[in-house]
Motif scaffolding. Structure first.
Motif, short mmCIF file in Angstrom:
data_model
loop_
_atom_site.label_atom_id
_atom_site.label_comp_id
_atom_site.label_asym_id
_atom_site.label_seq_id
_atom_site.Cartn_x
_atom_site.Cartn_y
_atom_site.Cartn_z
N LYS A 42 -30.56 -26.66 33.18
CA LYS A 42 -29.64 -26.81 34.16
C LYS A 42 -28.83 -28.22 33.42
CE LYS A 42 -28.41 -25.29 38.09
NZ LYS A 42 -28.82 -24.66 39.37
N ASN A 43 -29.78 -29.04 32.93
CA ASN A 43 -29.08 -30.47 32.41
C ASN A 43 -28.32 -30.10 31.16
OD1 ASN A 43 -29.64 -32.30 34.16
ND2 ASN A 43 -31.59 -32.85 33.21
N THR A 44 -28.70 -29.09 30.43
CA THR A 44 -28.33 -28.84 28.98
C THR A 44 -27.02 -27.96 29.03
OG1 THR A 44 -30.41 -29.00 28.20
CG2 THR A 44 -28.81 -28.53 26.75
N ALA A 45 -27.38 -26.60 29.87
CA ALA A 45 -26.42 -25.57 29.65
C ALA A 45 -25.71 -25.41 30.98
CB ALA A 45 -27.30 -24.28 29.56
N GLY A 46 -25.91 -26.12 32.00
CA GLY A 46 -25.05 -25.90 33.20
C GLY A 46 -25.03 -24.64 33.73
N ALA A 47 -23.76 -24.17 33.92
CA ALA A 47 -23.88 -22.89 34.80
C ALA A 47 -24.32 -21.81 33.99
CB ALA A 47 -22.32 -22.58 34.88
N ASN A 48 -24.44 -21.78 32.75
CA ASN A 48 -25.05 -20.77 31.89
C ASN A 48 -26.55 -20.86 31.76
OD1 ASN A 48 -22.82 -19.74 31.03
ND2 ASN A 48 -22.46 -21.40 29.43
N ALA A 49 -27.24 -21.75 32.59
CA ALA A 49 -28.69 -21.85 32.46
C ALA A 49 -29.31 -20.59 32.87
CB ALA A 49 -29.12 -23.27 33.36
N LYS A 50 -28.84 -19.88 33.69
CA LYS A 50 -29.76 -18.86 34.15
C LYS A 50 -29.67 -17.57 33.18
CE LYS A 50 -29.57 -18.30 39.21
NZ LYS A 50 -28.79 -18.36 40.34
N LYS A 51 -28.89 -17.74 32.35
CA LYS A 51 -28.69 -16.72 31.19
C LYS A 51 -29.87 -17.12 30.22
CE LYS A 51 -24.09 -15.06 30.66
NZ LYS A 51 -22.93 -15.24 29.86
N VAL A 52 -30.04 -18.50 29.88
CA VAL A 52 -30.73 -18.80 28.62
C VAL A 52 -32.39 -18.95 29.11
CG1 VAL A 52 -30.70 -20.16 26.55
CG2 VAL A 52 -28.76 -20.02 28.05
N PHE A 53 -32.36 -19.48 30.30
CA PHE A 53 -33.76 -19.70 30.70
C PHE A 53 -34.77 -18.89 30.60
CE2 PHE A 53 -36.77 -20.05 34.20
CZ PHE A 53 -37.42 -21.04 34.16
N PRO A 54 -34.77 -17.62 30.99
CA PRO A 54 -35.82 -16.65 30.72
C PRO A 54 -36.54 -16.65 29.25
CG PRO A 54 -34.32 -15.45 32.24
CD PRO A 54 -33.33 -16.89 31.46
N LEU A 55 -35.37 -16.44 28.46
CA LEU A 55 -36.10 -16.48 26.98
C LEU A 55 -36.69 -17.65 26.71
CD1 LEU A 55 -36.03 -14.54 24.52
CD2 LEU A 55 -33.83 -15.82 23.97
N MET A 56 -36.08 -18.86 26.83
CA MET A 56 -36.45 -20.07 26.47
C MET A 56 -37.98 -20.35 27.27
SD MET A 56 -35.59 -23.34 28.51
CE MET A 56 -36.23 -24.83 28.16
#
Lengths: 436, 81
Positions: free
Chosen positions: A104-118
């Motif tokens: 959330k800190n890094t990607a902001g609104a896009n966090a939900k997209k990256v989070f599962p993979l990461m």
């Protein structure tokens, strides 16, 4: 207070196992053997379940084991979720909560997209890196003949014979491997006449050099000949040969009488004894008892295949996130056509275009840097561990283990963090104004 | 002891692998500078410590990548070539 006792207990146990046991046992033939250090995963089963070309390496087994552990952890933590979490669910919530906060800190609104993979990659790498540190991983395995270039040890019963600390073993060659295989298959690899000639030569060499005895294994050494040994110690090879011929004739006559060698064979060898001796004295001697251990498990991330594949996966994911956020316009980051079109108004656009082309190189080098960073750190960590326990079995390896625990965590974190940052950069604007 | 061609090549390889590791001097200095900067920043503004430490680790990872290239070169010299 309880925590302090547990800590003291852990320290006492590690001192015991890292220091006292190998220290006491070295004289009993249990010192640390230098394991085979090689970059590709070691083969455990070739042609697995009869399929030709399907080779199971120990890093592959470790990868599958890691997968199973990650899946069990995730399923176990999320199958029966409660409002008041149990221990496993609580641990899972803490980890995912921390990672999600980071995303959330890094990607902001896009966090939900990256989070599962990461988060998946983080968990996978963390467990893969820590499985490597469990005792018996990278050490318990199948014993087999040392192949060309590997460092082998003698076999005693069902273990490697390492009598003294810092015993570096003997580097095996193709001949060692072949001889060892013959021995394994039960083929007689020494005929009695050859043995007689060899022992006669060794006795003659001992007389020439005025020592008590000369042994093939300890004095002549692997891949060397009796002639080379005598020559390098200042003896005369001719004198050894002449003395040996007399001994050979005498011994063969005895053996023929005793019946260990047939009379005709003894007669032919005696007739050509000078040639036979001259041949054997320059013949290179190879040991047939060099064995190594291939561990069943080796850290999954110490295999370049896995780390480069993960790097490739991260690279593709970054491009996917970029395209999903910007559409085809994402690629203007690399081939900057808008800047080139505006070159009339703004000559610096040509420069931007060239910089965009350079971006392609830096983008592709991400695969390499992802893959090699992980591989380099973990492989070097594994080598550090074995070399440390080989050189100094007291206490120091325990410290290196602690360091490796930290490195494993940091590398898992860095990989997922970089994936997160690159993805959020790809999804964010390109740095030029979108409205014109 | 007799030194033959294989021994000589092994010796050169070992020296080469050692020389390749000179490359880690730069990243060592770099990581030191990164941590120095981060610690100074945390000293000035302890509230921002979380974000600074995250970015510090990223910076260290980039600097370390160069050291890892040197390490990989030396590993390739030792075990692959």
């Amino acid at each position: 207070m309880k925590g302090v006792w547990i800590l003291l207990g852990i320290i006492a146990v590690s001192v015991f196992f890292c220091g006292i046991v190998p220290g006491l046992m070295a004289g009993q033939g249990i010192a640390v053997a230098l394991p085979v250090i090689m970059v590709p995963g070691e083969k455990v089963w070739e042609d697995f379940v009869g399929i030709k070309g399907l080779t199971i390496t120990n890093t592959l087994i470790a990868t599958l084991l890691t997968d199973v552990v990650v899946l069990l952890f995730a399923f176990g933590a999320t199958r029966q979720m409660k409002t008041i979490p149990g221990r496993l669910q609580g641990l899972f919530e803490v980890i995912t909560g921390l990672l999600y906060g980071l995303a959330k800190n890094t990607a902001g609104a896009n966090a939900k997209k990256v989070f599962p993979l990461m988060a998946t990659i983080f968990l996978f790498l963390l467990i893969a890196n820590w499985i490597k540190l469990i005792p018996s991983v990278e050490s318990v395995g199948l014993m087999h003949c040392a192949e060309d270039g590997m460092v082998g040890y003698e076999k005693v019963g069902n273990r490697l014979d390492v009598r003294k600390t810092m015993d570096r073993g003997v580097r095996a060659t193709e001949e060692n491997y072949n001889l060892c295989h013959h021995k394994e298959d039960g083929a007689a690899h020494h005929d009695p006449t050859e043995e007689i000639v060899q022992s006669a030569l060794l006795t003659a060499a001992a007389q020439e050099l005025k020592v008590e005895s000369v042994s093939l294994k300890d004095d002549v050494g692997n891949g060397s000949s009796i002639a080379a040994y005598v020559g390098s110690n200042g003896g005369s090879v001719e004198a050894v040969q002449t003395a040996a011929v007399a001994l050979v004739v005498e011994e063969l006559n005895k053996a023929a009488e005793a019946g260990t060698v047939s009379a005709e064979e003894a007669a032919t060898v005696i007739d050509n004894s000078a040639e036979v001796v001259a041949e054997v004295v320059t013949e290179n001697y190879y040991r047939d008892d060099l064995y190594i251990v291939t561990p069943f498990l080796r850290g999954a991330t110490t295999d370049l295949n896995l780390t480069l594949a993960l790097g490739l996966l991260a690279f593709i994911a970054i491009q996917y996130f970029g395209v999903s956020a910007h559409g085809i316009r994402y690629f203007t980051k690399f081939v900057n056509t808008p800047a080139l079109e505006n070159a009339g108004k703004n000559p610096m656009g040509i420069m931007d275009f060239a910089v965009g082309l350079l971006e392609i190189i830096s983008e592709i080098s991400k695969i390499l840097s992802f893959g090699f960073r992980l591989f380099g750190n973990l492989f070097a960590g594994g080598v550090l561990l074995v070399v440390m326990s080989f050189m100094l079995s007291m206490l120091v390896p325990a410290g290196v283990y602690a360091l490796e625990l930290f490195v494993g965590l940091i590398q898992a974190f860095v990989f997922s963090m970089l994936l997160l940052v690159f993805s959020s950069m790809a999804m964010a604007g390109h740095g030029h104004d979108e409205s014109h | 002891m007799e030194i033959n061609g294989t021994d000589f090549i092994t010796a050169l390889k070992t020296i080469g692998a050692g020389l390749a590791m000179i490359g880690v001097i730069g990243p060592g200095i770099g990581i030191g500078l990164v941590v120095q900067g981060a610690l100074t920043a945390i000293g000035r503004n302890p509230d921002a410590a979380d974000q600074i430490i995250t970015n510090m680790i990223l910076g260290i990872a980039f600097a370390e990548a160069v050291a890892i290239y040197a390490l990989v070169v030396s590993l390739i010299i030792l075990f692959v070539m």
